[in-house]
Motif scaffolding. Structure first.
Motif, short mmCIF file in Angstrom:
data_model
loop_
_atom_site.label_atom_id
_atom_site.label_comp_id
_atom_site.label_asym_id
_atom_site.label_seq_id
_atom_site.Cartn_x
_atom_site.Cartn_y
_atom_site.Cartn_z
N THR A 30 0.84 -1.20 0.00
CA THR A 30 0.00 0.00 0.00
C THR A 30 0.88 1.25 0.00
O THR A 30 1.96 1.27 0.58
N VAL A 31 0.39 2.27 -0.69
CA VAL A 31 1.03 3.58 -0.68
C VAL A 31 -0.02 4.58 -0.23
O VAL A 31 -1.20 4.45 -0.58
N ALA A 53 4.07 0.68 2.47
CA ALA A 53 4.17 -0.55 3.26
C ALA A 53 4.15 -1.74 2.32
O ALA A 53 3.29 -1.84 1.45
N GLY A 54 5.13 -2.60 2.47
CA GLY A 54 5.17 -3.83 1.67
C GLY A 54 6.25 -3.84 0.60
O GLY A 54 6.61 -4.89 0.09
N MET A 55 6.74 -2.65 0.23
CA MET A 55 7.84 -2.55 -0.74
C MET A 55 8.80 -1.47 -0.26
O MET A 55 8.51 -0.77 0.71
N THR A 67 10.92 -2.85 -5.27
CA THR A 67 11.13 -1.43 -4.99
C THR A 67 10.50 -0.58 -6.09
O THR A 67 10.11 -1.08 -7.15
N GLY A 68 10.46 0.71 -5.83
CA GLY A 68 10.00 1.67 -6.83
C GLY A 68 10.26 3.06 -6.30
O GLY A 68 10.84 3.22 -5.23
N VAL A 123 1.44 7.28 -6.82
CA VAL A 123 1.61 6.07 -7.63
C VAL A 123 3.07 5.66 -7.56
O VAL A 123 3.96 6.49 -7.79
N LEU A 124 3.31 4.40 -7.28
CA LEU A 124 4.68 3.90 -7.30
C LEU A 124 5.04 3.54 -8.74
O LEU A 124 4.20 3.01 -9.48
N GLY A 125 6.27 3.84 -9.14
CA GLY A 125 6.73 3.46 -10.48
C GLY A 125 8.01 2.67 -10.37
O GLY A 125 8.77 2.82 -9.41
#
Ligand SMILES: [Cu+2]
Length: 147
Positions: A30-31, A53-55, A67-68, A123-125
């Motif tokens: 989650t972000v 959380a989680g990455m 990762t991102g 948004v994670l990239g």
């Protein structure tokens, strides 16, 4: 309906491009924005602290599993609902006034925003600025900036 459109866009993206949207996200990642509540009234500059959380976070260009780097979608349609979002999901998040990159691995931002109402979505990239599969996207937060 929203899920269907996003799913269709990802299917379209992965059909035509080799690397597009294929970096897996970790399950249940989650972000979220740590310090601003939806509906908050704030003054500029607006500090936005990114929660993940989680990455993990890695700078743009660094290919490392799970990762991102963070992006802010600012004052635009929710992720997946913009006119060009199939392109965004396939080839990467553009860089303009509505799409802010934090490719240095930053975990917070300071935004100079004019008075008025603004929307923020994280948004994670991946290392190519492409959203993960499935995408890691926050809720949309609406804030009001006062003079
Ligand atoms: Cu980026």
């Amino acid at each position: 309906m929203k899920r269907f459109i996003l799913g269709a866009a990802i299917a379209l993206a992965t059909a035509g491009f080799v690397h597009a949207g294929e970096t897996p996200s970790a399950p249940d990642t989650t972000v979220y924005v740590i310090n601003l509540e939806n509906g908050a009234t704030v003054q500029s500059p607006v500090k936005v602290i990114f929660g993940l959380a989680g990455m993990g976070v890695a700078p743009a260009g660094v290919e490392k599993e799970a990762t991102g780097h963070h992006h802010i979608l600012l004052n635009r349609a929710p992720f997946g609902e913009g006119a060009d979002d199939a392109e965004l999901i396939a080839n990467g998040i553009p860089s303009d006034e509505n799409h802010l990159h934090f490719g240095g691995g930053q975990t917070q931002a300071s935004l100079a925003l004019p008075a008025g109402t603004h929307t923020i979505q994280l948004v994670l990239g991946d290392h190519f600025h492409v959203p993960h599969n499935p995408p890691v996207v926050s809720d949309v937060i609406t804030i009001t900036v006062t003079e």
